[in-house]
Design a protein around this motif. Sequence first.
Motif, short mmCIF file in Angstrom:
data_model
loop_
_atom_site.label_atom_id
_atom_site.label_comp_id
_atom_site.label_asym_id
_atom_site.label_seq_id
_atom_site.Cartn_x
_atom_site.Cartn_y
_atom_site.Cartn_z
N LEU A 1 0.81 -1.22 0.00
CA LEU A 1 0.00 0.00 0.00
C LEU A 1 0.85 1.27 0.00
CD1 LEU A 1 -3.16 -0.66 2.21
CD2 LEU A 1 -3.05 -0.20 -0.24
N PRO A 2 1.89 1.37 0.85
CA PRO A 2 2.73 2.58 0.79
C PRO A 2 3.36 2.80 -0.58
CG PRO A 2 3.12 1.41 2.84
CD PRO A 2 2.26 0.52 2.00
N LEU A 3 3.72 1.72 -1.26
CA LEU A 3 4.31 1.86 -2.59
C LEU A 3 3.26 2.29 -3.61
CD1 LEU A 3 6.75 -1.20 -2.73
CD2 LEU A 3 7.26 1.19 -2.20
N GLU A 4 2.04 1.78 -3.49
CA GLU A 4 0.97 2.21 -4.37
C GLU A 4 0.64 3.69 -4.14
OE1 GLU A 4 -2.16 2.09 -7.22
OE2 GLU A 4 -0.26 1.05 -6.91
N VAL A 5 0.66 4.11 -2.88
CA VAL A 5 0.44 5.52 -2.56
C VAL A 5 1.54 6.37 -3.21
CG1 VAL A 5 0.48 7.22 -0.70
CG2 VAL A 5 -0.81 5.10 -0.43
N ALA A 6 2.77 5.91 -3.15
CA ALA A 6 3.89 6.64 -3.75
C ALA A 6 3.69 6.78 -5.26
CB ALA A 6 5.20 5.94 -3.45
N ARG A 7 3.26 5.69 -5.89
CA ARG A 7 3.06 5.71 -7.34
C ARG A 7 1.97 6.72 -7.72
NH1 ARG A 7 -0.31 4.30 -11.06
NH2 ARG A 7 -1.81 3.41 -9.58
N VAL A 8 0.84 6.65 -7.04
CA VAL A 8 -0.28 7.54 -7.36
C VAL A 8 0.08 8.99 -7.03
CG1 VAL A 8 -2.65 8.15 -6.74
CG2 VAL A 8 -2.02 5.75 -7.05
N ALA A 9 0.68 9.21 -5.87
CA ALA A 9 1.03 10.58 -5.46
C ALA A 9 2.03 11.21 -6.43
CB ALA A 9 1.60 10.57 -4.05
N LYS A 10 3.00 10.42 -6.87
CA LYS A 10 3.98 10.95 -7.82
C LYS A 10 3.29 11.36 -9.12
CE LYS A 10 8.34 11.81 -8.75
NZ LYS A 10 9.34 10.77 -9.06
N ALA A 11 2.32 10.56 -9.55
CA ALA A 11 1.56 10.88 -10.76
C ALA A 11 0.72 12.14 -10.58
CB ALA A 11 0.67 9.70 -11.15
N HIS A 12 0.40 12.48 -9.33
CA HIS A 12 -0.40 13.66 -9.03
C HIS A 12 0.48 14.84 -8.61
CE1 HIS A 12 -4.67 12.16 -9.11
NE2 HIS A 12 -4.01 11.04 -9.21
N GLY A 13 1.76 14.74 -8.89
CA GLY A 13 2.64 15.89 -8.71
C GLY A 13 3.42 15.96 -7.42
N ALA B 1 12.63 0.40 -1.62
CA ALA B 1 11.77 0.54 -2.80
C ALA B 1 11.34 1.98 -3.03
CB ALA B 1 10.54 -0.36 -2.66
N LEU B 2 11.15 2.74 -1.95
CA LEU B 2 10.72 4.13 -2.10
C LEU B 2 11.79 5.00 -2.77
CD1 LEU B 2 8.87 4.81 1.28
CD2 LEU B 2 7.85 4.78 -1.00
N ARG B 3 13.04 4.61 -2.63
CA ARG B 3 14.12 5.39 -3.24
C ARG B 3 14.00 5.40 -4.77
NH1 ARG B 3 18.85 5.47 0.53
NH2 ARG B 3 18.11 4.56 2.48
N ILE B 4 13.40 4.37 -5.33
CA ILE B 4 13.31 4.24 -6.78
C ILE B 4 12.40 5.32 -7.38
CG2 ILE B 4 12.61 2.67 -8.64
CD1 ILE B 4 13.30 0.35 -6.76
N PHE B 5 11.47 5.85 -6.58
CA PHE B 5 10.54 6.84 -7.11
C PHE B 5 11.19 8.21 -7.32
CE2 PHE B 5 7.75 3.64 -5.34
CZ PHE B 5 6.71 3.59 -6.25
N ASN B 6 12.37 8.40 -6.75
CA ASN B 6 13.12 9.66 -6.95
C ASN B 6 12.33 10.90 -6.57
OD1 ASN B 6 15.58 8.51 -7.97
ND2 ASN B 6 14.54 8.14 -9.91
N PHE B 7 11.68 10.85 -5.41
CA PHE B 7 11.07 12.06 -4.90
C PHE B 7 12.15 13.10 -4.64
CE2 PHE B 7 7.72 9.01 -3.76
CZ PHE B 7 6.59 9.72 -4.17
N HIS B 8 11.81 14.35 -4.82
CA HIS B 8 12.77 15.43 -4.54
C HIS B 8 13.26 15.34 -3.09
CE1 HIS B 8 14.67 19.35 -4.73
NE2 HIS B 8 14.04 19.70 -3.63
#
Length: 215
Positions: free
Chosen positions: A89-101, A131-138
């Motif tokens: 779930l946290p990874l799915e949240v990361a995916r969706v949130a990243k897509a929403h900016g 796994a969260l590191r892969i999303f490259n959040f600022h």
Amino acid sequence: MGKTALVVGATGLIGRELVEQLLESDRYDAVWIVVRRSKRWSHPKLHEVVGFEEMDSSLPQIDDVYCALGTTIAVAGSQEAFKQVDLELPLEVARVAKAHGATRYAVVSAQGASLRSSFFYNRVKGELENALRIFNFHHLIIARPSLLLGERDSFRLGEKAAEVISRPFQSFLLEKTPEVAPIQALHVARALIMASEEGEGIEVLTSGMMQRMSR
């Protein structure tokens, strides 16, 4: 215009503190939560999405994400069910949130989180962090609290026993060994919000660091 925050795990010990403090913050004009069942909380800045499957279609543009999702194997019923809540779930949240900016993701992990841990719980938390590191959040903020203190909706015998046993020594532990001293959930929430004011890259908040930030 102020920012928009997303909180998942809003009904848990740290999540409730996050929602309360974010609603009081002048930095945010809107606070969105994702819940399994409507909480019907009333606040002009608060908005809810019912059901994680509705996130993608229901959320607006997001700036900062605060993820306090978490359970125990005993509550979840199995290791696989536990991983669904604490990893998938946290990874799915990361995916969706990243897509929403979203550019910032603050997550509650655990003290001792590591892919090499001999404890299943800590291995899963280590897997999440990795796994969260892969999303490259600022800005990725990882909080690793020790034993959490606060009023839970559900009773957890092991945590309650540890809290009672440690209570007479809390002042001593805070002074001498802040990294292992129990920490109030409101202090974890406060530290996450403080860390989200600025910064970039990957930032790890140890329990001792969060204790000092809340003084």
